[in-house]
Design a protein around this motif. Sequence first.
Motif, PDB file in Angstrom:
ATOM      1  N   ALA A   1       0.834  -1.204   0.000  1.00  0.00           N
ATOM      2  CA  ALA A   1       0.000   0.000   0.000  1.00  0.00           C
ATOM      3  C   ALA A   1       0.871   1.256   0.000  1.00  0.00           C
ATOM      4  N   ILE A   2       1.966   1.221   0.756  1.00  0.00           N
ATOM      5  CA  ILE A   2       2.892   2.362   0.770  1.00  0.00           C
ATOM      6  C   ILE A   2       3.501   2.547  -0.615  1.00  0.00           C
ATOM      7  N   ASP A   3       3.890   1.440  -1.248  1.00  0.00           N
ATOM      8  CA  ASP A   3       4.447   1.520  -2.606  1.00  0.00           C
ATOM      9  C   ASP A   3       3.472   2.222  -3.546  1.00  0.00           C
ATOM     10  N   ALA A   4       2.194   1.871  -3.445  1.00  0.00           N
ATOM     11  CA  ALA A   4       1.185   2.425  -4.347  1.00  0.00           C
ATOM     12  C   ALA A   4       0.981   3.917  -4.138  1.00  0.00           C
ATOM     13  N   GLU A   5       1.234   4.406  -2.931  1.00  0.00           N
ATOM     14  CA  GLU A   5       1.025   5.824  -2.626  1.00  0.00           C
ATOM     15  C   GLU A   5       2.305   6.651  -2.776  1.00  0.00           C
ATOM     16  N   THR A   6       3.420   6.000  -3.109  1.00  0.00           N
ATOM     17  CA  THR A   6       4.723   6.667  -3.126  1.00  0.00           C
ATOM     18  C   THR A   6       5.077   7.172  -4.512  1.00  0.00           C
ATOM     19  N   VAL A   7       5.530   8.430  -4.568  1.00  0.00           N
ATOM     20  CA  VAL A   7       6.046   9.001  -5.803  1.00  0.00           C
ATOM     21  C   VAL A   7       7.555   8.815  -5.870  1.00  0.00           C
ATOM     22  N   ARG A   8       8.248   9.043  -4.748  1.00  0.00           N
ATOM     23  CA  ARG A   8       9.690   8.840  -4.690  1.00  0.00           C
ATOM     24  C   ARG A   8      10.094   8.577  -3.239  1.00  0.00           C
ATOM     25  N   VAL A   9      11.152   7.806  -3.072  1.00  0.00           N
ATOM     26  CA  VAL A   9      11.704   7.543  -1.741  1.00  0.00           C
ATOM     27  C   VAL A   9      12.696   8.644  -1.410  1.00  0.00           C
ATOM     28  N   VAL A  10      12.488   9.285  -0.272  1.00  0.00           N
ATOM     29  CA  VAL A  10      13.374  10.352   0.173  1.00  0.00           C
ATOM     30  C   VAL A  10      14.514   9.780   1.017  1.00  0.00           C
ATOM     31  N   ALA A  11      14.191   8.880   1.921  1.00  0.00           N
ATOM     32  CA  ALA A  11      15.204   8.262   2.768  1.00  0.00           C
ATOM     33  C   ALA A  11      14.672   6.921   3.264  1.00  0.00           C
ATOM     34  N   ARG A  12      15.584   6.015   3.516  1.00  0.00           N
ATOM     35  CA  ARG A  12      15.205   4.674   3.979  1.00  0.00           C
ATOM     36  C   ARG A  12      16.188   4.243   5.053  1.00  0.00           C
ATOM     37  N   ARG A  13      15.656   3.699   6.126  1.00  0.00           N
ATOM     38  CA  ARG A  13      16.503   3.107   7.164  1.00  0.00           C
ATOM     39  C   ARG A  13      15.795   1.870   7.670  1.00  0.00           C
TER      40      ARG A  13
ATOM     41  N   MET B   1      16.769  22.139   0.372  1.00  0.00           N
ATOM     42  CA  MET B   1      18.160  21.732   0.531  1.00  0.00           C
ATOM     43  C   MET B   1      18.303  20.336   1.131  1.00  0.00           C
ATOM     44  N   PHE B   2      17.220  19.761   1.597  1.00  0.00           N
ATOM     45  CA  PHE B   2      17.275  18.460   2.262  1.00  0.00           C
ATOM     46  C   PHE B   2      16.272  17.522   1.612  1.00  0.00           C
ATOM     47  N   ARG B   3      16.283  17.508   0.294  1.00  0.00           N
ATOM     48  CA  ARG B   3      15.269  16.777  -0.467  1.00  0.00           C
ATOM     49  C   ARG B   3      15.444  15.266  -0.358  1.00  0.00           C
ATOM     50  N   LEU B   4      16.644  14.816  -0.042  1.00  0.00           N
ATOM     51  CA  LEU B   4      16.930  13.386   0.005  1.00  0.00           C
ATOM     52  C   LEU B   4      17.737  13.039   1.244  1.00  0.00           C
ATOM     53  N   GLY B   5      17.613  11.773   1.675  1.00  0.00           N
ATOM     54  CA  GLY B   5      18.492  11.260   2.703  1.00  0.00           C
ATOM     55  C   GLY B   5      19.882  11.050   2.132  1.00  0.00           C
ATOM     56  N   THR B   6      20.845  10.733   2.972  1.00  0.00           N
ATOM     57  CA  THR B   6      22.240  10.688   2.543  1.00  0.00           C
ATOM     58  C   THR B   6      22.473   9.676   1.425  1.00  0.00           C
ATOM     59  N   SER B   7      22.103   8.426   1.639  1.00  0.00           N
ATOM     60  CA  SER B   7      22.380   7.411   0.622  1.00  0.00           C
ATOM     61  C   SER B   7      21.563   7.659  -0.634  1.00  0.00           C
ATOM     62  N   GLU B   8      20.326   8.141  -0.451  1.00  0.00           N
ATOM     63  CA  GLU B   8      19.487   8.438  -1.609  1.00  0.00           C
ATOM     64  C   GLU B   8      20.046   9.602  -2.408  1.00  0.00           C
ATOM     65  N   ALA B   9      20.619  10.591  -1.705  1.00  0.00           N
ATOM     66  CA  ALA B   9      21.206  11.733  -2.400  1.00  0.00           C
ATOM     67  C   ALA B   9      22.394  11.294  -3.256  1.00  0.00           C
ATOM     68  N   VAL B  10      23.214  10.398  -2.707  1.00  0.00           N
ATOM     69  CA  VAL B  10      24.346   9.889  -3.474  1.00  0.00           C
ATOM     70  C   VAL B  10      23.853   9.143  -4.700  1.00  0.00           C
TER      71      VAL B  10
ATOM     72  N   VAL C   1      30.145  13.485 -10.287  1.00  0.00           N
ATOM     73  CA  VAL C   1      28.970  13.259  -9.436  1.00  0.00           C
ATOM     74  C   VAL C   1      28.825  14.376  -8.411  1.00  0.00           C
ATOM     75  N   ALA C   2      29.961  14.798  -7.829  1.00  0.00           N
ATOM     76  CA  ALA C   2      29.905  15.888  -6.857  1.00  0.00           C
ATOM     77  C   ALA C   2      29.448  17.181  -7.510  1.00  0.00           C
ATOM     78  N   LEU C   3      29.857  17.433  -8.744  1.00  0.00           N
ATOM     79  CA  LEU C   3      29.370  18.619  -9.467  1.00  0.00           C
ATOM     80  C   LEU C   3      27.859  18.551  -9.644  1.00  0.00           C
ATOM     81  N   ALA C   4      27.350  17.364  -9.965  1.00  0.00           N
ATOM     82  CA  ALA C   4      25.898  17.203 -10.100  1.00  0.00           C
ATOM     83  C   ALA C   4      25.210  17.502  -8.775  1.00  0.00           C
ATOM     84  N   GLY C   5      25.834  17.078  -7.661  1.00  0.00           N
ATOM     85  CA  GLY C   5      25.282  17.384  -6.352  1.00  0.00           C
ATOM     86  C   GLY C   5      25.266  18.872  -6.059  1.00  0.00           C
ATOM     87  N   GLU C   6      26.164  19.628  -6.712  1.00  0.00           N
ATOM     88  CA  GLU C   6      26.190  21.088  -6.582  1.00  0.00           C
ATOM     89  C   GLU C   6      25.269  21.755  -7.593  1.00  0.00           C
TER      90      GLU C   6
END
Length: 431
Positions: free
Chosen positions: A61-73, A227-236, A369-374
């Motif tokens: 059900a969560i999958d069906a309502e999700t547009v994108r994953v921001v962070a996962r732990r 500025m905090f659109r993603l969690g750390t691993s997701e941002a990478v 990749v770091a340039l893309a992050g900037e």
Amino acid sequence: MSGLRVWAVPGIPEVREGDDLAKLIAAAGPGLVDGDIVLVTSKIVSKAEGRLVRAADREAAIDAETVRVVARRGTLRIVENRQGLVMAAAGVDASNTPAGTVLLLPEDPDASAEAVRAGLRDALGVEVGVIVTDTFGRPWRTGLTDIAIGAAGVRVLEDLRGGTDAYGNPLSATVVATADELAGAGDLVKGKAGGLPVAVVRGLGDAVVAGPGGSARELVRGARDDMFRLGTSEAVREAVTQRRTVRAFTDEPVDPGAVRRAVAAAVTAPAPHHTTPWRFVLLESEGARVRLLDAMRDAWIEDLRRDGRSEESIARRVRRGDVLRDAPYLVVPCLVMDGSHTYGDARRDAAEREMFVVAAGAGVQNFLVALAGERLGSAWVSSTMFCREVVREVLDLPAGWDPMGAVAVGHPDGVPAERPARVVSEFVEVR
């Protein structure tokens, strides 16, 4: 504000699909007057709108309502849901629902708020604001509070920018989330387990507006400003997968600090023998870029003429290098063999150099990749590898520095084209 009053409305029965929430609230006798603000818990809105669904697997059900994953732990997911809200589990609620079911958030919370507002106007003849609330966790803060996910007839934000504070200092960034503050106030009297899904705020009539009023979507920060659109691993992962070769740039200057931060990421790449085989030459002045590119162009033309190319063919090929000339910033990554081993055996010496070349490539990948992050676009072009002596001479580089192409850097002019989908299994062999 000194006369502000907040109270919960008792007597709201268990809500079922198809119930008219406005009639249920009116029947509870809340004593509403013009200018009141009614706070309605999203759970009863969802029940009335038939958002109770059968779902043996809550994760599905969560999958069906999700547009994108921001962070996962672990099993916990913070996601953006179909309503545009970033929250835990997409707002899918399995508490206080029959076994085998989950409760989804309202499809359109703003429309739900407007329906309750119109219904109260019809039933009681009052002009009130309505806010649909939901429980929310917040970055950097422990504990839950209620926020506004839907609104009608309420000014959801109070923009104080352009005014002054009590000391006459200008306010340049102060925008108050009025609707969220009201939702939190209502939660204090409703409680999380008190069976009181509706509250009323009186004394803030200035926040009630004629017409539909503000939308709770105004409270959701846009992607560009988040500025905090993603969690750390997701941002990478996002930076890696969304990196594109950009060949058209705007005239906006590049922040040299951003490039240096990207270099700091580059030099964390793996390398043989604990060496540091990367050097990055930053061409920050237009004069340096023009001198290098003019010298490279002349060397290229000379090579092409030796190959017997026609002048038309030469001109066409030279134009392909315009991506470097059009970029506002150039970087020349170089390979250095300091710390490499010499074996006196051609095969082993060749393998030694290959290890260093691979390490240089890993460093450049980190850099891109770091340039893309900037939020900077880049194009890694191999041209300097074909005229290394020219590059070393123009840039006054040590003899042992081998240019490994050039990286054009700048702000992308437009959105890069989508990369064709690639099937991972086509690139994998399992043994």
